[in-house]
Enzyme design. Structure first.
Site, PDB file in Angstrom:
ATOM      1  N   TRP A  73      -1.317  -7.321  -6.273  1.00  0.00           N
ATOM      2  CA  TRP A  73      -1.411  -6.418  -7.335  1.00  0.00           C
ATOM      3  C   TRP A  73      -0.315  -5.727  -7.640  1.00  0.00           C
ATOM      4  CZ3 TRP A  73      -3.921  -6.682 -11.388  1.00  0.00           C
ATOM      5  CH2 TRP A  73      -4.262  -5.727 -12.253  1.00  0.00           C
ATOM      6  N   HIS A  79       0.654  -1.439  -0.092  1.00  0.00           N
ATOM      7  CA  HIS A  79      -0.119   0.202  -0.040  1.00  0.00           C
ATOM      8  C   HIS A  79       0.838   1.204   0.088  1.00  0.00           C
ATOM      9  CE1 HIS A  79      -4.020  -2.114   0.940  1.00  0.00           C
ATOM     10  NE2 HIS A  79      -2.838  -3.030   1.401  1.00  0.00           N
ATOM     11  N   ALA A  84      -6.396 -12.475   0.165  1.00  0.00           N
ATOM     12  CA  ALA A  84      -7.306 -11.488  -0.010  1.00  0.00           C
ATOM     13  C   ALA A  84      -7.659 -11.225  -1.651  1.00  0.00           C
ATOM     14  CB  ALA A  84      -6.707  -9.934   0.396  1.00  0.00           C
ATOM     15  N   ALA A 139      14.706  -8.126  -3.058  1.00  0.00           N
ATOM     16  CA  ALA A 139      15.194  -7.973  -4.261  1.00  0.00           C
ATOM     17  C   ALA A 139      14.673  -6.536  -4.928  1.00  0.00           C
ATOM     18  CB  ALA A 139      15.185  -9.112  -5.096  1.00  0.00           C
ATOM     19  N   THR A 143      -5.782   0.107  -3.530  1.00  0.00           N
ATOM     20  CA  THR A 143      -4.255  -0.469  -4.277  1.00  0.00           C
ATOM     21  C   THR A 143      -4.440  -1.571  -4.880  1.00  0.00           C
ATOM     22  OG1 THR A 143      -3.567  -1.244  -2.188  1.00  0.00           O
ATOM     23  CG2 THR A 143      -2.993   0.815  -2.573  1.00  0.00           C
ATOM     24  N   ASP A 181      -6.117   5.574   1.857  1.00  0.00           N
ATOM     25  CA  ASP A 181      -6.217   4.185   1.501  1.00  0.00           C
ATOM     26  C   ASP A 181      -7.664   3.467   1.665  1.00  0.00           C
ATOM     27  OD1 ASP A 181      -5.847   1.334   1.139  1.00  0.00           O
ATOM     28  OD2 ASP A 181      -3.764   1.648   1.600  1.00  0.00           O
ATOM     29  N   GLN A 241      -5.654 -11.473  -4.119  1.00  0.00           N
ATOM     30  CA  GLN A 241      -4.685 -12.259  -4.672  1.00  0.00           C
ATOM     31  C   GLN A 241      -5.474 -13.434  -5.586  1.00  0.00           C
ATOM     32  OE1 GLN A 241      -1.759 -13.443  -1.980  1.00  0.00           O
ATOM     33  NE2 GLN A 241      -1.277 -11.515  -1.480  1.00  0.00           N
TER      34      GLN A 241
END
Ligand code: UDX
Length: 501
Positions: free
Chosen positions: A386, A18, A406, A366, A151, A128, A408
């Site tokens: 996302w 977020h 959630a 990374a 988001t 948000d 995904q």
């Protein structure tokens, strides 16, 4: 005399997925000369300031400043582990964060925080959507317009909005022995897409009273009280669903992929560089880029499960064997807090360690956007968060999806069945499946998937170019916020009374 500029207060939910897109929006608005107050929770605020070079940041973004409110958790809470986000859903709605946010807004309206006249009183709050109740209650009381920024994908948010209907129709809650492949036909636009297993993870709770399910339902509905909605997506990808959302919001600004729009709008390399913070809450290990340089083009599978997903030691082993058995080179991000339960490092079979040395590289965190853009990367095994999905779409990298939390579950279904950008293996991760899908992605099904990947990546590029939908929508957003400064609604006496509180 300087023309007065808008002042946006930006409030993200305190989690990586977020904060990163909301900071990108903050940078874009600050680049358009807005003043920005970016409000993190205290713990993240302190950590974030340690990670960035503050002097450099202030020089690059002099109109963007950071402030903090509490997260409502007790000081001794570890702020990590499997219960963390669940605890946060409850604590962030407790009295302390709300009071502090109200105090903060009041100090911006009346007090010394206005900063000697440069920082005007807030023109709007960009909140948000996951904490819309907190933000909207306070901002409405103080008569500050609120724009919600969600988001997640438009598709996931649309499914969230339909959850009350799914409950009414008796489709939620469902149990493990229900037919997980049964089609859910009552969500407009998705009548033949979603199976029970593709619904958001919180639909799997046993009771509709579950606090996490209730949290999502309540925040989702509260968000519709906002005066507009910002989404990190692009019209070419999700326009049919975006049109459906227009019945809940008078205005929707689709401005994604934000990381690409940022690059398109802000050409100055310094402003985009690592020193100006890309919103990552962990130190990125850049050594893997040199390892990638040594690999053949499009050969490497990149594996990363984002910032929140945790896996069991058994799942780790299945993925690991599947990867080495596929005999493809792999770059795997194993966060220090990825594993549920005991630490496996000392128990890793020697065979795996040796075979990983031959063709693998493992790091703790990374530079994901750079990795996905690297010529050696041929596929992405992802949790379908996302941001990761958009970054992969942008880079034209096909995906293997293994969603856990959630939104995904919905994203991964869209990736595989709607947009044809990859393979969804949700609810399975045995080693033979992993081996097979890795081979399919890098060799067998590659050509078929690459056609859609290239087409959609092109659409994403067009959307952030000058004249593209996301490029223009950002301009509309900037203009519309500017218009709040002069609108009668904003200058009404009721509003002024609110401001004197
Ligand atoms: C979760 C949700 O799944 C997501 O859909 C929602 O919008 C926000 O919360 P998260 O697990 O953090 O997000 O995943 P994701 O949305 O993919 O965001 C992770 C971000 O961290 C990405 O932008 C990614 O580039 C970055 N990242 C991740 C790194 O920079 N390095 C890493 O090693 C891993």
């Amino acid at each position: 005399m300087d023309v007065p500029q808008p002042h946006a207060v930006i409030l993200p939910f305190p989690a990586q997925g977020h904060i990163k897109p909301m900071l990108m929006l903050a940078k874009l608005l600050s680049h358009a000369n807005f003043y920005i107050t970016f409000v993190n929770t205290l713990d993240i605020h302190n950590h974030f300031l340690e990670l960035i070079n503050q002097t450099t940041f202030n020089n690059l973004f002099p109109r963007l400043r950071f402030m903090a409110i509490p997260d409502g958790l007790p000081p001794e809470h570890p702020r990590s582990g499997p219960q963390f986000i669940r605890d946060l859903f409850i604590s962030i709605l407790s009295a302390a964060p709300k009071h502090k946010f109200r105090d903060l807004l009041l100090s911006l309206i009346n007090g010394p925080e206005t900063g000697g006249g440069q920082w005007s009183t807030p023109t709007c709050v960009i909140a948000d959507g996951l904490i819309s109740i907190l933000a909207i209650d306070v901002a409405e009381e103080l008569h500050i317009p609120v724009i919600a920024f969600r988001t997640v994908s438009a598709s996931s948010y649309w499914v969230y909005l339909n959850i009350p209907k799914l409950i009414e129709e008796g489709l939620i809650p469902f149990q493990g022995d229900d037919d997980m492949d049964g089609l859910i036909t009552c969500i407009p636009g998705f009548q033949s897409l979603l199976r029970r297993r593709d619904l958001p993870s919180f639909c799997r709770f046993e009771s509709i009273e579950n606090p996490v399910l209730q949290f999502f339902i309540n925040q989702t509905l509260a968000m519709t009280r906002a005066s507009a909605l910002i989404l990190n997506t692009f019209d070419g990808l999700e326009s049919p669903i975006i049109s459906k959302l227009l019945s809940f919001f008078p205005k929707i600004y689709t401005i994604g992929p934000l990381h690409a729009l940022l690059e398109s709008r802000i050409k100055d390399h310094l402003l985009l560089s690592h020193s100006s913070s890309n919103g990552s809450l962990r130190e990125q290990d850049r050594t893997c880029l040199a390892w990638l340089d040594s690999q053949p083009s499009k050969s490497v599978v990149y594996i990363n499960f984002g910032s929140l997903v945790m896996i069991t030691p058994d799942q780790l082993m299945e993925f690991w064997y599947g990867l080495v058995n596929s005999e493809k080179p792999f770059l795997w991000v194993i966060r220090e807090d990825l594993l549920l339960g005991e630490d496996m490092v000392n128990e890793t079979p020697q065979e795996l360690t040796m075979r990983t040395r031959e063709r693998g590289c493992i790091v703790g965190w990374a530079p994901q956007e750079e990795i996905l853009a690297h010529r050696a990367v041929g596929g992405f095994l992802t949790h379908s968060g996302w941001n990761s999905t958009l970054e992969s779409i942008w880079a034209g990298v096909p995906m293997i999806c293994w969603p856990q939390l959630a939104d995904q579950q919905v994203n991964s279904r869209c990736v595989s069945e709607l947009w044809k950008l990859g393979i969804d293996i949700k609810d399975t991760c045995d080693r033979s499946t992993v081996e097979k899908v890795v081979r399919d992605l890098i060799e067998g099904k590659r050509e078929e998937i690459m056609k859609s990947s290239d087409d959609i990546a092109r659409m994403a590029r067009d959307s952030v170019r000058e004249g593209g939908s996301s490029y223009c929508n950002l301009e509309k957003l900037v203009d519309d916020i500017r218009s709040f400064m002069s609108s009668s609604q904003y200058a009404s006496s009721e509003c002024n009374e609110g401001r004197k509180l």
